[in-house]
Write an enzyme that holds these catalytic residues in place. Structure first.
Site, mmCIF file in Angstrom:
data_model
loop_
_atom_site.group_PDB
_atom_site.id
_atom_site.type_symbol
_atom_site.label_atom_id
_atom_site.label_comp_id
_atom_site.label_asym_id
_atom_site.label_seq_id
_atom_site.Cartn_x
_atom_site.Cartn_y
_atom_site.Cartn_z
ATOM 1 N N SER A 1 0.852 -1.190 0.000
ATOM 2 C CA SER A 1 0.000 0.000 0.000
ATOM 3 C C SER A 1 0.882 1.233 0.000
ATOM 4 O O SER A 1 2.033 1.194 0.471
ATOM 5 C CB SER A 1 -0.891 0.024 1.253
ATOM 6 N N TYR B 1 -2.584 -1.378 10.536
ATOM 7 C CA TYR B 1 -2.634 -1.717 9.110
ATOM 8 C C TYR B 1 -1.426 -1.134 8.382
ATOM 9 O O TYR B 1 -0.724 -1.835 7.633
ATOM 10 C CB TYR B 1 -3.923 -1.191 8.486
#
Length: 252
Positions: free
Chosen positions: A138, A151
């Protein structure tokens, strides 16, 4: 990577980026197998895309990973591409109490899941004339979102792991590629049509073009400036990024 004539296994392949990648590779004539926890969703993907197979998998369960890996080697001996895509993104508060059970689920799914699955399949992949491991990290691996601290940390860790794995596999037939999506309009958080989110079809088209090269890291141009390490300016960049999102929050 060569984007045709592959047998591909994609985790988290029933929705969002995972399903879109599965369908894009399927359209190129590859044999595609998708994994997910819910059989109904796997059946839905297979029905919509005849030829795509589905396998139930709990990526957070080491025993289930071992079971599925053994089945893949047995039933799909030509398997040569692994796409570690499955992930969860609950919000949290690093400035307050972090729920331990939730943190463990995120780490087991986003970090240990790809590590365990790759480990279970790596010797098989090494036997293939050409093979590719793709890790879906990400942009938050480089620019953490404060409201998803755990996360973001797992994605940073997976990015680091991919760097080490690529080096360790340098003298084998296995290549390691990493995709690092920006905010893409999927149901990972909530599909909302927010203009700040990249439309899924545009992201997939650009990512597939990147994967068709020898690039070790495939990122879209929209996040290239964020990917370029700001060095000593990192703290100011991260703070400004998060302040902007406090002022205009992500819809949940």
């Amino acid at each position: 990577m060569q984007t045709t004539e592959n047998t591909i296994f994609i985790t988290g392949g029933t929705s969002g980026i995972g399903r879109a990648l599965a369908e894009a590779f399927h359209a190129l004539g590859n044999k595609v197998v998708v994994a997910g926890r819910r059989k109904a969703l796997l059946d839905e993907v297979s029905a919509a895309n005849p030829g795509i197979d589905g396998i139930e998998l709990d990526i957070a369960d080491p025993d289930d990973i071992a079971r599925v890996a053994a089945r893949l080697v047995r039933d799909y001996p030509a398997l040569n591409v692994l796409i570690n895509n499955a992930g969860i993104m609950p919000f949290d508060d690093a400035g307050g109490h972090i729920d331990d059970a939730q943190a463990r689920r995120i780490i087991d799914t986003n970090l240990l899941g790809p590590i365990r699955l790759t480990s279970a399949l790596i010797e098989h992949l090494k036997t293939q004339p050409r093979a590719t491991i793709i890790h879906n990290t990400s942009v938050l691996a480089y620019l953490p979102l404060a409201s998803t601290a755990v996360y973001s940390a797992t994605k940073a860790a997976l990015h680091s792991y991919a760097l080490s794995q690529r080096f360790q596999l340098r003298d084998t037939s296995v290549r390691v590629q990493e995709i690092a999506p920006p905010w893409v309009d999927t149901d990972l958080i909530r599909k909302s049509g927010d203009p700040r989110a990249m439309p899924l079809d545009i992201f997939i088209a650009k990512t597939m073009a990147g994967l068709a090269t020898d690039a070790e890291e495939v990122i879209v141009d929209e996040i290239r400036d964020l990917r370029n390490n700001p060095g000593s300016g990192e703290h100011a960049l991260v703070n400004a990024f998060n302040e902007a999102l406090v002022a205009n929050p992500i819809p949940v």
